[in-house]
Design a protein around this motif. Structure first.
Motif, mmCIF file in Angstrom:
data_model
loop_
_atom_site.group_PDB
_atom_site.id
_atom_site.type_symbol
_atom_site.label_atom_id
_atom_site.label_comp_id
_atom_site.label_asym_id
_atom_site.label_seq_id
_atom_site.Cartn_x
_atom_site.Cartn_y
_atom_site.Cartn_z
ATOM 1 N N ASP A 1 11.739 -9.230 6.032
ATOM 2 C CA ASP A 1 11.829 -10.496 5.291
ATOM 3 C C ASP A 1 13.141 -10.660 4.523
ATOM 4 O OD1 ASP A 1 9.312 -10.676 6.228
ATOM 5 O OD2 ASP A 1 8.301 -10.917 4.292
ATOM 6 N N PHE A 2 13.776 -9.528 4.171
ATOM 7 C CA PHE A 2 14.994 -9.632 3.348
ATOM 8 C C PHE A 2 16.230 -9.062 4.060
ATOM 9 C CE2 PHE A 2 11.454 -10.077 0.547
ATOM 10 C CZ PHE A 2 11.849 -11.047 -0.361
ATOM 11 N N TYR A 3 16.032 -8.576 5.259
ATOM 12 C CA TYR A 3 17.124 -8.059 6.088
ATOM 13 C C TYR A 3 17.928 -6.956 5.396
ATOM 14 C CZ TYR A 3 15.966 -12.329 8.619
ATOM 15 O OH TYR A 3 15.294 -13.315 9.284
ATOM 16 N N VAL A 4 17.184 -6.024 4.813
ATOM 17 C CA VAL A 4 17.813 -4.859 4.196
ATOM 18 C C VAL A 4 17.140 -3.604 4.752
ATOM 19 C CG1 VAL A 4 18.318 -3.630 2.051
ATOM 20 C CG2 VAL A 4 18.216 -6.104 2.036
ATOM 21 N N ALA A 5 17.938 -2.727 5.352
ATOM 22 C CA ALA A 5 17.382 -1.479 5.883
ATOM 23 C C ALA A 5 17.540 -0.363 4.865
ATOM 24 C CB ALA A 5 18.091 -1.098 7.178
ATOM 25 N N VAL A 6 16.411 0.245 4.475
ATOM 26 C CA VAL A 6 16.433 1.393 3.563
ATOM 27 C C VAL A 6 15.623 2.510 4.218
ATOM 28 C CG1 VAL A 6 16.553 -0.112 1.532
ATOM 29 C CG2 VAL A 6 14.328 0.737 2.298
ATOM 30 N N VAL A 7 15.790 3.728 3.746
ATOM 31 C CA VAL A 7 15.033 4.841 4.343
ATOM 32 C C VAL A 7 13.840 5.173 3.441
ATOM 33 C CG1 VAL A 7 15.131 7.272 5.014
ATOM 34 C CG2 VAL A 7 17.100 5.780 5.439
ATOM 35 N N PRO A 8 12.604 4.946 3.920
ATOM 36 C CA PRO A 8 11.446 5.378 3.134
ATOM 37 C C PRO A 8 11.385 6.905 3.178
ATOM 38 C CG PRO A 8 10.740 4.448 5.258
ATOM 39 C CD PRO A 8 12.236 4.364 5.222
ATOM 40 N N LYS B 1 0.812 -1.226 0.000
ATOM 41 C CA LYS B 1 0.000 0.000 0.000
ATOM 42 C C LYS B 1 0.841 1.269 0.000
ATOM 43 C CE LYS B 1 -3.099 -1.900 3.293
ATOM 44 N NZ LYS B 1 -2.296 -3.021 3.423
ATOM 45 N N ASN B 2 1.962 1.215 0.634
ATOM 46 C CA ASN B 2 2.752 2.460 0.726
ATOM 47 C C ASN B 2 4.238 2.144 0.908
ATOM 48 O OD1 ASN B 2 3.160 1.895 3.528
ATOM 49 N ND2 ASN B 2 1.104 2.716 3.909
ATOM 50 N N ILE B 3 5.025 3.208 0.929
ATOM 51 C CA ILE B 3 6.485 3.038 0.935
ATOM 52 C C ILE B 3 6.994 2.507 2.275
ATOM 53 C CG2 ILE B 3 7.212 5.376 1.628
ATOM 54 C CD1 ILE B 3 8.668 3.376 -1.301
ATOM 55 N N LYS B 4 6.243 2.810 3.331
ATOM 56 C CA LYS B 4 6.671 2.329 4.648
ATOM 57 C C LYS B 4 6.559 0.805 4.687
ATOM 58 C CE LYS B 4 6.305 2.864 9.564
ATOM 59 N NZ LYS B 4 6.197 1.414 9.779
ATOM 60 N N GLN B 5 5.427 0.315 4.120
ATOM 61 C CA GLN B 5 5.226 -1.141 4.081
ATOM 62 C C GLN B 5 6.304 -1.793 3.212
ATOM 63 O OE1 GLN B 5 1.452 -2.128 2.378
ATOM 64 N NE2 GLN B 5 1.599 -4.295 2.892
ATOM 65 N N PHE B 6 6.632 -1.157 2.103
ATOM 66 C CA PHE B 6 7.687 -1.625 1.194
ATOM 67 C C PHE B 6 9.011 -1.757 1.971
ATOM 68 C CE2 PHE B 6 11.115 -0.690 -1.838
ATOM 69 C CZ PHE B 6 10.743 -1.335 -3.005
ATOM 70 N N ALA B 7 9.339 -0.711 2.740
ATOM 71 C CA ALA B 7 10.596 -0.726 3.501
ATOM 72 C C ALA B 7 10.536 -1.745 4.641
ATOM 73 C CB ALA B 7 10.877 0.670 4.048
ATOM 74 N N ASP B 8 9.362 -1.875 5.259
ATOM 75 C CA ASP B 8 9.215 -2.848 6.361
ATOM 76 C C ASP B 8 9.423 -4.278 5.863
ATOM 77 O OD1 ASP B 8 8.795 -0.950 8.247
ATOM 78 O OD2 ASP B 8 6.609 -1.126 8.275
ATOM 79 N N ILE B 9 8.867 -4.583 4.677
ATOM 80 C CA ILE B 9 9.040 -5.943 4.131
ATOM 81 C C ILE B 9 10.527 -6.193 3.855
ATOM 82 C CG2 ILE B 9 8.513 -7.505 2.195
ATOM 83 C CD1 ILE B 9 5.835 -5.953 1.876
ATOM 84 N N LEU B 10 11.170 -5.175 3.264
ATOM 85 C CA LEU B 10 12.608 -5.325 2.975
ATOM 86 C C LEU B 10 13.394 -5.617 4.247
ATOM 87 C CD1 LEU B 10 13.547 -2.632 0.300
ATOM 88 C CD2 LEU B 10 14.043 -5.074 0.199
ATOM 89 N N LEU B 11 13.040 -4.933 5.317
ATOM 90 C CA LEU B 11 13.796 -5.126 6.554
ATOM 91 C C LEU B 11 13.437 -6.465 7.213
ATOM 92 C CD1 LEU B 11 15.835 -3.965 8.528
ATOM 93 C CD2 LEU B 11 13.990 -2.767 9.694
#
Ligand SMILES: Cc1ncc(COP(=O)(O)O)c(C=O)c1O
Length: 399
Positions: A356-363, A344-354
């Motif tokens: 499930d994929f162990y990657v921290a990015v800044v939304p 739905k949004n960029i925060k959810q995109f970043a949360d999944i990355l962190l």
């Protein structure tokens, strides 16, 4: 009720960049191999000569209050740096040394803003600017910049935002979060509009030594005597010398503005750490080869990360020209499905990355861009490669 907190204080958002970095650190501490693209700081150690100068300062007993606006020797070194690197004449009296670029900017806003005064903030912006402006009762006026113009403020954008309450425009060059770099002509255009309409230009040049252009770096204040008179420059040693923890920044302005900044600081925090000031003195006057080396390494990483992102589905990015951030447009990924769930949004995109994929990015919603993420490439090429593989795996799962 006496225990009610200040509405201004309560309205301040905590920094999402620091939050995501803290979460990634906590995951690492619990044994998870997280790749962190969140950090806004170089991964290099502070150069040895700078550390030694700090140790010497302690041994020499330079551990007492200094003048609130900083030691004379450091102001002289900053003045020389402006002359040699920025081609601008600022006398030591025009310089105030503060606790990092952040306090420098806060001082500047405090010195020039009256309640209701407007500061034009190009979007995307560094997330701290609007909070700082509101803290001194100013009003941030956001101006959306376009991808077509590499997210730089145009004359038309600027002119359309000017009102009788305009007090300043803030320009960050090279820019966080986009890595964009203004040309001399673009800066001149903005500077001349500020002169004609008589408002300040706050020129945040904290990433000045991390520019990947073959042309020399252009400082706003160097452009003409009129632009110089309207410019307040903010910079510091945090990013250029990998000294983020030492907390040394500085402003350069007219003597009149410098006096106000200095008075504010004298009551707010007094001098920045005496030891850090001696370390910064060594940074500016000692050998500069580590700065050059760092910039070269960042440039190589920039090429590598940019090539990788260009190969991926659902995302696009601009090739950064400075700083150490890659600004990634994820709008095509918003609305896709991940393991049966709609993103739905960029925060959810970043949360999944962190998660499930162990990657921290800044939304980048807090940077004014709700469909973008920022990747800091101030990590080793090996880590970048691992992190980009993981981002690619995530994107390949999207339907
Ligand atoms: C655009 C910009 N300006 C200023 C600063 C402040 O730097 P410092 O760590 O010296 O406070 C930062 C730090 O992230 C930044 O990104």
């Amino acid at each position: 009720m006496p225990t009610t907190l200040s509405s201004k204080g309560l309205a301040v958002k905590s920094s999402s960049t620091l939050e995501i970095t803290a979460k990634a650190k906590a995951m690492r501490a619990s044994g998870i191999d997280v790749v962190t693209f969140g950090a806004g700081e170089p991964d290099f150690p502070t150069p040895e000569n700078i550390c030694e100068a700090a140790i010497k300062a302690i041994r020499d007993g330079k551990t007492k209050y200094t003048p609130a606006s900083g030691i004379r020797e450091l102001k002289e070194a900053v003045s020389k740096k402006f002359k040699d690197f920025n081609k601008v004449d600022y006398a030591p009296e025009q310089i105030v040394i503060s606790n990092g670029g952040k306090q420098t900017l806060h001082n500047i806003f405090s010195a020039i803003i009256n309640s209701g005064d407007e500061v034009i903030v190009p979007v995307p912006y560094w997330l701290t600017y609007p909070e700082m402006i509101r803290l001194v009762d100013g009003v941030p006026v956001f101006v959306q910049c376009t991808k077509e113009n590499n997210f730089k403020l145009t004359a038309e954008d600027l002119l359309s935002a000017i009102t009788p309450r305009t007090k300043a425009v803030i320009i960050n060059n090279p820019q966080n979060p986009t890595g964009t770099l203004y040309t001399k002509y673009e800066l001149e255009t903005i500077g001349n509009i500020a002169v004609e309409n008589d408002f300040f230009i706050i020129s945040d040049e904290i990433y000045e030594m991390l520019s990947y252009s073959s042309k020399p770096y252009t400082s706003m204040a160097s452009l003409s005597p009129e632009i110089y008179a309207h410019t307040i420059t903010s910079s510091g040693v945090s990013k250029s010398y990998s000294m983020t923890g030492w907390r040394i920044g500085y402003s350069a302005s007219s003597i009149e503005v410098a006096k106000v900044i200095s008075s504010i600081q004298s009551h707010q925090s007094s001098n920045p750490s005496s030891i850090s000031q001696y370390a910064a003195l060594e940074a500016l006057t000692g050998p500069q080869d580590t700065v050059r080396h760092m910039a070269e390494v960042f440039e190589k990483r920039r090429d590598f990360i940019y090539e990788r992102i260009c190969e991926m589905r659902f995302v696009t990015a601009l090739r950064p020209k400075g700083a150490f951030y890659l600004f990634v447009d994820c709008s095509q990924a918003i609305g896709t499905r991940y393991r049966g769930e709609r993103i739905k949004n960029i925060k959810q995109f970043a949360d999944i990355l962190l998660n499930d994929f162990y990657v921290a990015v800044v939304p980048c919603a807090d940077f004014g861009m709700p469909k973008h993420i920022r990747l800091s490439y101030a990590i080793s090429e090996e880590e970048i490669s691992k992190g980009m593989d993981r981002i690619e795996s995530f994107l390949n799962e999207l339907l």
